[in-house]
Design an enzyme around this catalytic site. Structure first.
Site, PDB file in Angstrom:
ATOM      1  N   HIS A  70      -5.592 -12.634   5.200  1.00 24.16           N
ATOM      2  CA  HIS A  70      -5.337 -12.448   3.434  1.00 24.16           C
ATOM      3  C   HIS A  70      -4.741 -13.200   2.855  1.00 24.16           C
ATOM      4  CE1 HIS A  70      -8.237  -9.224   4.345  1.00 24.16           C
ATOM      5  NE2 HIS A  70      -7.329  -8.701   4.728  1.00 24.16           N
ATOM      6  N   ASP A 125      -3.004  -7.932   9.979  1.00 24.99           N
ATOM      7  CA  ASP A 125      -4.014  -7.543   9.397  1.00 24.99           C
ATOM      8  C   ASP A 125      -3.744  -7.632   8.615  1.00 24.99           C
ATOM      9  OD1 ASP A 125      -5.980  -4.970   9.968  1.00 24.99           O
ATOM     10  OD2 ASP A 125      -4.394  -4.086   8.079  1.00 24.99           O
ATOM     11  N   GLU A 152       0.704  -1.170   0.094  1.00 22.96           N
ATOM     12  CA  GLU A 152       0.038   0.009  -0.147  1.00 22.96           C
ATOM     13  C   GLU A 152       0.736   0.870   0.216  1.00 22.96           C
ATOM     14  OE1 GLU A 152      -3.480  -0.228   2.556  1.00 22.96           O
ATOM     15  OE2 GLU A 152      -2.009  -1.542   3.688  1.00 22.96           O
TER      16      GLU A 152
END
Ligand SMILES: NC(=O)c1ccc[n+]([C@@H]2O[C@H](COP(=O)([O-])OP(=O)(O)OC[C@H]3O[C@@H](n4cnc5c(N)ncnc54)[C@H](OP(=O)(O)O)[C@@H]3O)[C@@H](O)[C@H]2O)c1
Length: 483
Positions: A237, A232, A213
């Protein structure tokens, strides 16, 4: 679409998730004719709003967050099916009022759009008034992320939910699985005869997954400072994507079979010893950049925070197919590019044939799955450069979703809502799979807690993370693919 009626109850409906993702997704489903004919939506939250005020609020949200153009009549249809109940989700009396409102609704999908600390208490309250009972229709509960903050808390949350709800009623969200490009990994691997025979340690040198990101922690400081990049991104994911890229073929395309294969894969992730954690896992935290605050200067972040905003790690999968093949995972904030790319790096061709030619440095083939924001698949191979000498150059074949299909932009939640309404659990995480993910990162959490990072911040905004991340992969004579 299924003809069965469905009432969707969003618990926490005045929040950010509802306005940014759930409502735009429901609108997209309505546009595509994917909502049942008899569809009702009930929003519940503390705010004292009338039905009309809630509908006006949703109208503003759609004005701001709709992902595509839509027919006004479809939005009106959705609004007409929408009701609101003001109440405290932890109050037995208010949940009884909800139960009253749901009388006559045979099939109900509850969506826990609240902070994780409320998942258990609200699930208990719903069950206490019988809203978990499937007599006369189905009852399902969508549970948002994060699911626990370590192995023990995930086990406790699973036990608490399962005390009153059957596993088949629980739909744990991992929104990465809603992405077309992630689902396409399974189609690519198992709907084509070409790749599966070479999908193993005999032909694959290593695998990389980068989720980068450019933004910092933005407004999520309060949540993020207690969470960090490992919890996170990696445990959920990235492990889900890893499972899709590395699991064995399921016998059928049914939820049970796919989840069994995923479970086998994630539970085969090699348990890192403390020494391996120190050698194979790198953590980082971004410092200040050109007029950008460092992580410790961000709002709601502890000035001495040791929370990581970057992780790079080498994992191994302890099974026959992948023995000896490293899987390099990397994720972080304030990196040079917003991208998520999975890459398969094949073993090189023998270079003997080429040793006396200008082309003695053969580049191994790479297969790239672009997950976001680019969506597609790319295969690189060596080709002869036109001309009298045998010069080679790496070229690529590329499949782009945008060019191949006409796809309207979505939020990624459309498929998940659609599947939960139909009762297809394939894209949702089963209890044992979630726990296996936590079990794989627990040794890292343990070492990091015992040995807090002493060198933070250790990377600057716009770089690919700390230098140690490069060392990690170079020590194995490989390089990060910086897409
Ligand atoms: N936002 C996102 O983009 C996003 C993305 C992925 C996952 N998630 C997950 O989705 C969940 C919700 O996130 P969010 O960002 O929407 O949070 P949020 O903005 O804080 O919304 C939570 C909602 O729950 C309501 N609420 C809290 N306690 C309540 C109670 N006791 N009774 C009634 N209503 C209550 C809040 O109302 P009040 O404000 O009046 O208390 C608010 O409407 C979280 O688990 C989050 O991790 C969010």
């Amino acid at each position: 679409m299924t003809d069965a009626p469905c009432t969707l109850v969003i618990l926490g409906a005045s929040g950010d998730l509802t306005k940014r993702l759930l409502m735009p997704s429901l609108l997209n489903l309505q546009e595509e004719g994917h909502l049942p004919q008899q569809f009702k939506l009930i929003g519940m939250a503390k705010d004292a709003m009338t039905q009309e005020q809630f509908q006006n609020h949703l109208g503003e949200c759609i004005g701001q967050f709709a992902t595509r153009t839509f027919k006004p009549e479809n939005w009106q249809r959705l609004l007409q099916a929408t009701d609101y109940l003001s109440g405290d989700l932890t109050s037995p009396d208010d949940i009884r009022r909800l139960a009253k409102m749901l009388e006559g609704s045979p099939n109900v999908l509850f969506y826990l759009a609240v902070a994780p600390s409320l998942f258990g208490p609200i699930a208990d309250q719903l069950a206490a008034v019988g809203l978990n009972s499937e007599e006369g229709g189905w009852r399902r509960l969508i549970v948002e992320k994060p699911f626990g903050h370590d192995l023990k808390s995930a086990q406790e949350l699973n036990a608490r939910l399962q005390a009153h709800w059957k596993e088949s009623q629980l739909y744990r969200i991992d929104h990465y699985l809603g992405k077309e490009t992630v689902q396409n990994i399974l189609a690519f691997r198992f709907a084509n005869g070409l790749f599966e025979p070479i999908w193993n340690r005999k032909y694959i040198d290593h695998v990389q997954l980068t989720v980068a990101e450019t933004v910092g922690v933005e407004t999520r400081g309060k949540f993020y400072d207690k969470t960090g990049a490992l919890r996170d991104m990696v445990q959920n994911h990235m492990f889900q994507m890893l499972a899709y890229i590395a699991m064995d073929p399921p016998n059928t395309f049914r939820a049970q079979a796919i989840r069994d294969r995923k479970m086998e894969l994630i539970s085969a992730i090699h348990t890192l010893s403390p020494e391996e954690v120190r050698r194979w896992v790198v953590r980082g935290q971004y410092g200040p950049g050109d007029s950008l605050p460092g992580y410790r200067q961000e709002e709601y972040v502890d000035k001495n925070s040791v929370t990581e905003t970057f992780v790079a790690a080498q994992f191994h999968i302890d099974n026959w197919r992948w023995a000896g093949v490293p899987f390099f995972l990397r994720t972080g904030k304030r990196l040079p590019k917003k991208t998520a790319v999975l890459s398969i790096h094949f073993l090189p061709a023998p270079s003997i044939l080429w040793r006396d030619t200008p082309a003695h440095n053969l580049k191994p083939n790479e297969l790239l799955f672009h997950i976001q924001p680019d969506q597609g698949v790319e295969l690189s191979f060596e080709a002869k450069v036109p001309g009298p000498s045998m010069d080679l150059q790496t070229v690529t074949m590329r499949f782009s979703y945008e060019q191949a299909f006409e796809v309207g932009r979505g939020t990624g939640y459309e498929t998940l809502l659609y599947d939960a309404i139909r009762g297809d659990e394939t894209l949702f995480s089963r209890a044992d799979v979630v726990e296996a993910g936590w079990a794989a990162i627990q040794p890292i959490l343990d070492v990091w807690q015992a040995e807090p990072a002493g060198n933070f911040p250790n990377y600057s905004a716009g770089s690919w993370g700390p230098a140690e991340a490069d060392t990690l992969i170079r020590e194995t004579h490989r390089e990060w693919l910086n897409p």
